[in-house]
Design a protein around this motif. Structure first.
Motif, short mmCIF file in Angstrom:
data_model
loop_
_atom_site.label_atom_id
_atom_site.label_comp_id
_atom_site.label_asym_id
_atom_site.label_seq_id
_atom_site.Cartn_x
_atom_site.Cartn_y
_atom_site.Cartn_z
N SER A 198 -9.40 10.52 1.87
CA SER A 198 -8.96 10.01 0.57
C SER A 198 -10.04 9.11 -0.05
O SER A 198 -10.27 9.15 -1.27
N PHE A 222 -5.33 12.27 -7.97
CA PHE A 222 -3.96 11.77 -7.99
C PHE A 222 -2.95 12.92 -7.94
O PHE A 222 -1.84 12.77 -7.42
N SER A 239 3.78 12.50 -5.09
CA SER A 239 4.21 11.31 -5.84
C SER A 239 3.39 11.06 -7.09
O SER A 239 3.76 10.23 -7.92
N HIS A 240 2.23 11.78 -7.24
CA HIS A 240 1.34 11.62 -8.39
C HIS A 240 1.04 10.14 -8.69
O HIS A 240 1.41 9.60 -9.73
N PRO A 241 0.36 9.45 -7.78
CA PRO A 241 0.06 8.03 -7.98
C PRO A 241 -0.79 7.82 -9.23
O PRO A 241 -1.58 8.69 -9.62
N GLY A 242 -0.63 6.66 -9.84
CA GLY A 242 -1.31 6.39 -11.09
C GLY A 242 -2.54 5.51 -10.96
O GLY A 242 -3.24 5.27 -11.95
N ASN A 243 -2.81 5.02 -9.76
CA ASN A 243 -4.01 4.21 -9.55
C ASN A 243 -4.47 4.40 -8.11
O ASN A 243 -3.76 4.99 -7.29
N TYR A 244 -5.66 3.90 -7.79
CA TYR A 244 -6.23 4.17 -6.47
C TYR A 244 -5.49 3.44 -5.35
O TYR A 244 -5.44 3.92 -4.22
N ALA A 278 -2.22 3.00 -5.20
CA ALA A 278 -1.09 3.89 -4.90
C ALA A 278 -1.58 5.19 -4.26
O ALA A 278 -0.88 5.79 -3.42
N PHE A 279 -2.77 5.65 -4.64
CA PHE A 279 -3.36 6.88 -4.07
C PHE A 279 -3.58 6.73 -2.57
O PHE A 279 -3.21 7.61 -1.77
N MET A 289 -2.15 4.52 -0.57
CA MET A 289 -0.87 4.35 0.11
C MET A 289 -0.11 5.67 0.22
O MET A 289 0.63 5.90 1.18
N ALA A 290 -0.29 6.57 -0.76
CA ALA A 290 0.31 7.90 -0.66
C ALA A 290 -0.29 8.67 0.52
O ALA A 290 0.42 9.38 1.24
#
Length: 524
Positions: free
Chosen positions: A245, A258, A263-268, A270-271, A273-274
């Motif tokens: 990642s 993303f 979950s389509h995270p909106g920032n790195y 969240a990326f 953590m996904a």
């Protein structure tokens, strides 16, 4: 005819295509043969079916967790090519070859039971989804090879014979290695990557004669938590997920990166953590698989004794590959990684040599086949050659399930251009042989295919009688050496315990003597 086809489609798609139902039916038949009570029959059948459903649920969790990981790897590395996926190509072929496949799977299952009943090859193949894959493969390559004018019933009959033979032949060839893995002769492997497992077991016995088992890895005290397979598996996937990642974050546009995760995270933040969450999901899936295997073994094996005694004397259930994972939890994880590495090397070989010279398509390493096939190969390699056997055997398995599917694409006709191919070794080599012979046309191709079926069946018959039934096991010297090492270590531990006990007794006696001297009355 339409009614018969509908019935056969129902049996093949709604019963034989659902391994849990098949396992439950087999368990019920076995318990009835053992004259168990109605309650015991219902309970045993339901538990066996539920165990397989639990195993399937775990496999689904693992597959869903590996899908984003595969996308991460290929996005980060920029690799392009065909990903071998059984489900995809079967879905593509079902509209054209679904009817022939339905007839083949039912007739081949009946033939398998006849073979198991009346020959020494007493194996009952119970992995339903692999039966569906193989029946579709047979219908596809025979139809493409013989051409559009071929009689459909001829294709069905030849396909059923070929499939019935392979379902008893491959478990027979793998049985000595399976016996080494499980320590008994009660279970067989019913998974069409058997060539990879046999090769891994054979290679392990050749290269790992003095190698310790993966399950005996001696972790330092500070890392003792890694002895828990669930923890070690999850932790490794966390590391791998986070490494790729971070790699993807540098080389892949943010919008594409993303989109990799559901979950389509909106920032790195969240990326990342996904990625961490998907790694945890992978560990959960493996744990579910192991739990499901334990339930199946607890319910199906005793019930199968009834079938062995009454219906098919001496029969063994041939089950899906996760059945061996509890016999080498560390080995299955090591095998996955080694197989994936082998797939990457094979990809380079195809790109640099086999592709330009022979026109083979690039085959990308699929995470799902490498996890299940590579994990199984790691267990087989570890059983015969310890850690070295697990690594080398699974690595070669990775080469096989990359190069062989590329060769298979040459006999798939228009389906070879559909960006999909079958992913396991037995589908690849058997499908290639059948497809090449079918291209000889009728009647020569049909005769040659029947000769191949007879030769394979005869070879397995001889192997069963001369090797399996005599109790031969591979890597006997390796097993003896490991037993000697374990016995020596046990003696050393006992000696250390005895020495420590003696030291404590001596210290206690000295302390008591010292206390006695101090408490003595002074002399006047």
């Amino acid at each position: 005819m339409n009614v018969l086809l509908a019935v056969l489609n129902f049996i093949s798609q709604e019963i034989l295509n659902v391994p849990a139902y098949l396992i439950g039916i087999v368990a019920a038949v076995g318990l009835i043969a053992l004259k168990r009570s109605t309650g015991q029959v219902i309970s045993g059948a339901l538990k066996a079916a539920m165990g397989y459903l639990i195993l399937g649920a775990g496999a689904t969790v693992v597959t869903n967790a590996l899908d984003p990981f595969g996308k991460l790897v290929f996005k980060a590395t920029g690799a392009h090519g065909v990903v071998p996926t059984n489900e995809v190509i079967v879905a593509q072929a079902s509209s054209q070859f679904g009817a022939a496949s339905a007839y083949i799977i039912v007739l081949s299952f009946l033939l398998m039971l006849v073979f198991a009943r009346f020959t020494p090859l007493k194996y009952v193949f119970l992995t339903g989804h692999h039966m569906v894959f193989m029946s579709t493969l047979m219908a596809l390559v025979l139809s493409v090879g013989f051409g559009k004018g071929a009689n459909q019933w001829l294709i069905v009959i030849i396909g059923a014979v070929l499939m019935g033979v392979i379902m008893v032949v491959m478990p027979a060839f793998a049985q000595p290695f399976m016996n080494r893995v499980t320590g008994s002769d009660k279970l067989s492997i019913g998974h069409f990557n058997t060539l990879g497992y046999i090769v891994s077991g054979a290679v392990g016995s050749a290269v790992g004669k003095k190698s310790r088992s993966t399950e005996d890895i001696d972790f330092p005290k500070g890392l003792s938590f890694l002895r828990d397979s669930m923890v070690s598996t999850t932790l490794l996937m966390v590391v791998l997920y986070l490494v790729f990642s971070v790699w993807a974050a540098f080389v892949v546009p943010a919008s594409e990166a993303f989109a990799i995760f559901p979950s389509h995270p909106g920032n790195y933040g969240a990326f990342f953590m996904a990625a961490f969450a998907q790694a945890l999901q992978f560990g959960i899936g493996v744990s579910i698989i192991l739990y499901g295997v334990r339930i199946i073994l607890g319910e199906l094996v005793p019930a199968f004794q009834g079938i062995a005694n009454k219906v098919v004397p001496g029969a063994r259930p041939a089950l899906d590959i996760p059945i061996v994972f509890p016999y080498g939890a560390n080995a299955s994880l090591i095998g996955f990684l080694a197989s994936f590495a082998g797939g990457l090397v094979a990809l380079l070989i195809i790109a640099a040599w086999l592709g330009p010279v022979w026109g083979l398509a690039l085959i990308l390493p699929g995470m799902v086949p490498h996890f299940f096939d590579g994990g199984g190969a790691g267990v087989f390699g570890n059983a015969t050659g310890g850690r070295i056997g697990a690594i080398v055997g699974a690595f070669i398995n990775g080469l096989l399930i990359t190069i062989l599917p590329a060769i298979l694409m040459t006999v798939l006709g228009s389906f070879g251009l559909s960006n999909a191919t079958f992913g396991d070794a037995d589908f690849a080599w058997y499908g290639t042989v059948v497809g090449k012979l079918a291209q000889m046309g009728l009647p020569v191709g049909a005769v040659m295919l029947m000769i191949v079926a007879v030769v394979l069946f005869a070879a397995a018959w001889v192997w069963q009688v001369k090797v399996v039934n005599t109790g031969w096991l591979p890597a006997a010297k390796h097993a003896e050496l490991m037993d000697q090492i374990k016995a020596q270590e046990q003696q050393e531990k006992e000696a250390q315990k005895a020495a420590a006990k003696a030291a404590r007794a001596a210290a206690k006696a000295a302390k008591a003597q010292e206390a006695g001297v101090e408490g003595a009355a002074p002399v006047k």
